[in-house]
Design an enzyme around this catalytic site. Structure first.
Site, short mmCIF file in Angstrom:
data_model
loop_
_atom_site.label_atom_id
_atom_site.label_comp_id
_atom_site.label_asym_id
_atom_site.label_seq_id
_atom_site.Cartn_x
_atom_site.Cartn_y
_atom_site.Cartn_z
N LYS A 97 -33.35 67.55 -22.01
CA LYS A 97 -32.05 67.47 -22.69
C LYS A 97 -31.93 68.71 -23.56
CE LYS A 97 -28.66 64.42 -23.12
NZ LYS A 97 -28.19 63.46 -22.13
N GLY A 117 -16.37 53.55 -27.84
CA GLY A 117 -16.39 54.93 -27.31
C GLY A 117 -15.58 54.98 -26.03
N GLY A 135 -14.48 57.27 -24.06
CA GLY A 135 -14.54 58.61 -23.47
C GLY A 135 -14.78 58.48 -21.97
N ASN A 136 -15.48 59.47 -21.41
CA ASN A 136 -15.70 59.47 -19.96
C ASN A 136 -16.35 58.17 -19.48
OD1 ASN A 136 -14.74 62.11 -19.44
ND2 ASN A 136 -16.59 62.92 -20.37
N VAL A 137 -17.41 57.76 -20.15
CA VAL A 137 -18.15 56.58 -19.71
C VAL A 137 -17.38 55.30 -20.03
CG1 VAL A 137 -20.29 55.26 -19.98
CG2 VAL A 137 -20.36 57.76 -19.97
N GLY A 138 -16.91 55.21 -21.27
CA GLY A 138 -16.22 53.98 -21.71
C GLY A 138 -14.96 53.70 -20.92
P1 NAD Z 1 -17.29 61.49 -24.38
O1 NAD Z 1 -17.37 62.56 -25.39
O2 NAD Z 1 -16.38 61.64 -23.22
O3 NAD Z 1 -16.89 60.10 -25.07
C1 NAD Z 1 -17.49 59.64 -26.24
C2 NAD Z 1 -16.48 58.74 -26.92
O4 NAD Z 1 -17.12 58.14 -28.06
C3 NAD Z 1 -15.25 59.47 -27.42
O5 NAD Z 1 -14.11 58.67 -27.21
C4 NAD Z 1 -15.53 59.62 -28.92
O6 NAD Z 1 -14.34 59.72 -29.69
C5 NAD Z 1 -16.26 58.33 -29.19
N1 NAD Z 1 -17.10 58.34 -30.38
C6 NAD Z 1 -17.87 59.35 -30.86
N2 NAD Z 1 -18.46 58.97 -32.01
C7 NAD Z 1 -18.06 57.71 -32.23
C8 NAD Z 1 -18.33 56.76 -33.26
N3 NAD Z 1 -19.14 57.06 -34.26
N4 NAD Z 1 -17.75 55.54 -33.18
C9 NAD Z 1 -16.94 55.24 -32.14
N5 NAD Z 1 -16.64 56.08 -31.15
C10 NAD Z 1 -17.20 57.29 -31.20
O7 NAD Z 1 -18.80 61.24 -23.92
P2 NAD Z 1 -19.28 60.49 -22.62
O8 NAD Z 1 -19.55 61.46 -21.56
O9 NAD Z 1 -18.40 59.32 -22.37
O10 NAD Z 1 -20.72 59.98 -23.11
C11 NAD Z 1 -20.83 58.88 -23.99
C12 NAD Z 1 -22.28 58.48 -24.11
O11 NAD Z 1 -22.79 58.15 -22.81
C13 NAD Z 1 -23.24 59.55 -24.64
O12 NAD Z 1 -24.26 58.89 -25.34
C14 NAD Z 1 -23.79 60.19 -23.38
O13 NAD Z 1 -25.04 60.78 -23.60
C15 NAD Z 1 -23.93 58.96 -22.52
N6 NAD Z 1 -23.96 59.21 -21.08
C16 NAD Z 1 -22.96 59.88 -20.48
C17 NAD Z 1 -22.98 60.06 -19.11
C18 NAD Z 1 -21.86 60.71 -18.39
O14 NAD Z 1 -21.88 60.69 -17.14
N7 NAD Z 1 -20.87 61.26 -19.03
C19 NAD Z 1 -24.07 59.59 -18.37
C20 NAD Z 1 -25.08 58.87 -19.03
C21 NAD Z 1 -25.00 58.70 -20.39
#
Ligand code: NAD
Length: 367
Positions: free
Chosen positions: A78, A176, A178-181
């Site tokens: 990472k 959250g 974002g992409n995952v949520g």
């Molecule tokens: P992202 O930046 O697209 O989304 C993150 C979301 O969380 C955003 O909406 C942001 O506003 C929100 N957020 C940030 N801090 C916050 C808080 N304190 N309280 C509430 N919401 C908050 O990121 P992502 O790609 O969706 O990744 C999210 C998590 O999943 C990370 O931990 C990442 O490491 C993990 N992850 C992502 C992937 C992937 O394919 N993108 C794969 C495995 C794990």
């Protein structure tokens, strides 16, 4: 700031811990290559101002375990660029970061919080290796397709069956959006699950009658904060975590729940979309309270599987098939072993991954 990783060093790693500081550009970054016994390490490059070495190490370890559980020929790593992702010279910082990792050929970076396909294209342009690329460069757009959220929904379907929770009408809270949520909400919505609360970093939204997932995604993608949408009532981030649900998907930052606040979570099933969103002692307590948790290394491997398949020049459909079969097999094995061995989910997931790494290491002469 806890920046000491001595407490984490063990038989698996880390292999390398590198701190980068470039005085001219003020680039500050951290790279942790944890374990490469399965092959060159794949792991995300995060961009955030407040990441610690310990956090990068713990995320790298999660990648070691996740890649092993996904039967990928890759170890875990990472990295983090310590800057706000909204910074003006983002491209320049990413390109400079790429140059500083040019000789670390055991590390193949991918996107993470604060970076995206475009960022990976800059890294590829600089050093010729990166995953999670734009389609035009041979990438499988894993965030656009929502591959991680898709895997989370597959884990949800199997785990819900185990605890006799009907998915139709099950109340979902996503921390959250974002992409995952967003993708987890979208794919679970297709199975009849009802999103009742979601949040981004600015605040949360609650609607016990159900939030229109497609409309919320559309609003979010047009730049509207989740709490500013008119699809429910605005709530604070603290209130969000206390909303009772049937399924809770943490998809934001690490350590959202620890031993001090774990009791706030009132749910039946947790699908860990984010990496290490619940500390292990807190997860143990939740397990004792009867909450079933599908750990990150099993639920959220969709992204890295897709990235690895992209690296092998496979297709989008191959990625969907492989995510489904891997998450299905691993979730079934997890559930079987939780009962059979009487251990909490994170302990079982760790055992599953360690067994696979140990097996791979028996084939390596120079470890
Ligand atoms: P992202 O930046 O697209 O989304 C993150 C979301 O969380 C955003 O909406 C942001 O506003 C929100 N957020 C940030 N801090 C916050 C808080 N304190 N309280 C509430 N919401 C908050 O990121 P992502 O790609 O969706 O990744 C999210 C998590 O999943 C990370 O931990 C990442 O490491 C993990 N992850 C992502 C992937 C992937 O394919 N993108 C794969 C495995 C794990």
């Amino acid at each position: 700031m806890n920046d000491c990783i001595d407490q984490f060093i063990d038989d698996l790693g880390p292999e390398k811990v590198i701190h980068i500081y470039e005085p001219k550009s003020k680039l500050r970054a951290i790279v942790v290559i944890d374990n490469i016994s399965l092959g060159p390490a794949i792991g995300g490059c995060r961009m955030a101002a407040d990441v610690t070495t310990a956090e990068v190490f713990r995320l790298a370890r999660a990648m070691t375990l996740k890649n092993a559980l996904s039967s990928l020929p890759h170890g875990g790593a990472k990295s983090a660029i310590l800057a706000d992702p909204g910074v003006e010279n983002k491209e320049a910082l990413i390109r400079e970061f790429a140059q500083t990792i040019k000789t670390l050929t055991d590390y193949i970076p991918g996107p993470d919080m604060g970076t995206d396909e475009g960022s990976m294209a800059f890294i590829l342009d600089e050093i010729g290796r990166a995953v999670g690329l734009p389609k035009v460069l041979g990438g499988i757009p894993l965030d656009t397709l929502g591959m991680t959220g898709y895997g989370v929904s597959v884990a949800g379907e199997i785990a819900a069956g185990e605890i006799s929770l009907p998915l139709k009408g099950a109340r979902l809270v996503v921390q959250g959006f974002g992409n995952v949520g967003k993708a987890a909400a979208k794919y679970l919505d297709r199975q009849g699950v009802k999103l009742i609360a979601a949040c981004d970093s600015k605040g949360g939204l609650h609607n016990p009658e159900g939030i229109d997932v497609a409309a919320l995604i559309k609003a979010k993608e047009s730049g509207v904060a989740v709490s500013a949408s008119d699809l429910g009532k605005a709530v604070t981030l603290e209130e969000m975590l206390k909303i009772e649900s049937d399924i809770f998907v943490p998809a934001a930052r690490p350590d959202v729940f620890n031993e001090a606040n774990q009791e706030q979570l009132k749910t039946k099933l947790v699908l860990e979309g984010a990496n290490i969103p619940i500390t292990h002692p807190a997860a143990k307590k939740m397990h004792e309270r009867g909450i079933l948790i599908v750990p990150d290394v099993i639920a959220n491997c969709g992204g890295v599987i897709t990235a690895a398949l992209e690296y092998q020049h496979q297709s989008e459909q191959d990625a969907f098939d492989r995510v489904k079969s891997t998450v299905t097999d691993n979730t079934h094995e997890l559930l079987r072993r939780i009962i059979g061995e009487g251990l909490p989910p994170h302990d079982i997931a760790l055992k599953m991954a360690r067994e696979r790494i140990a097996k791979a290491m028996t084939y390596r002469a120079h470890m």
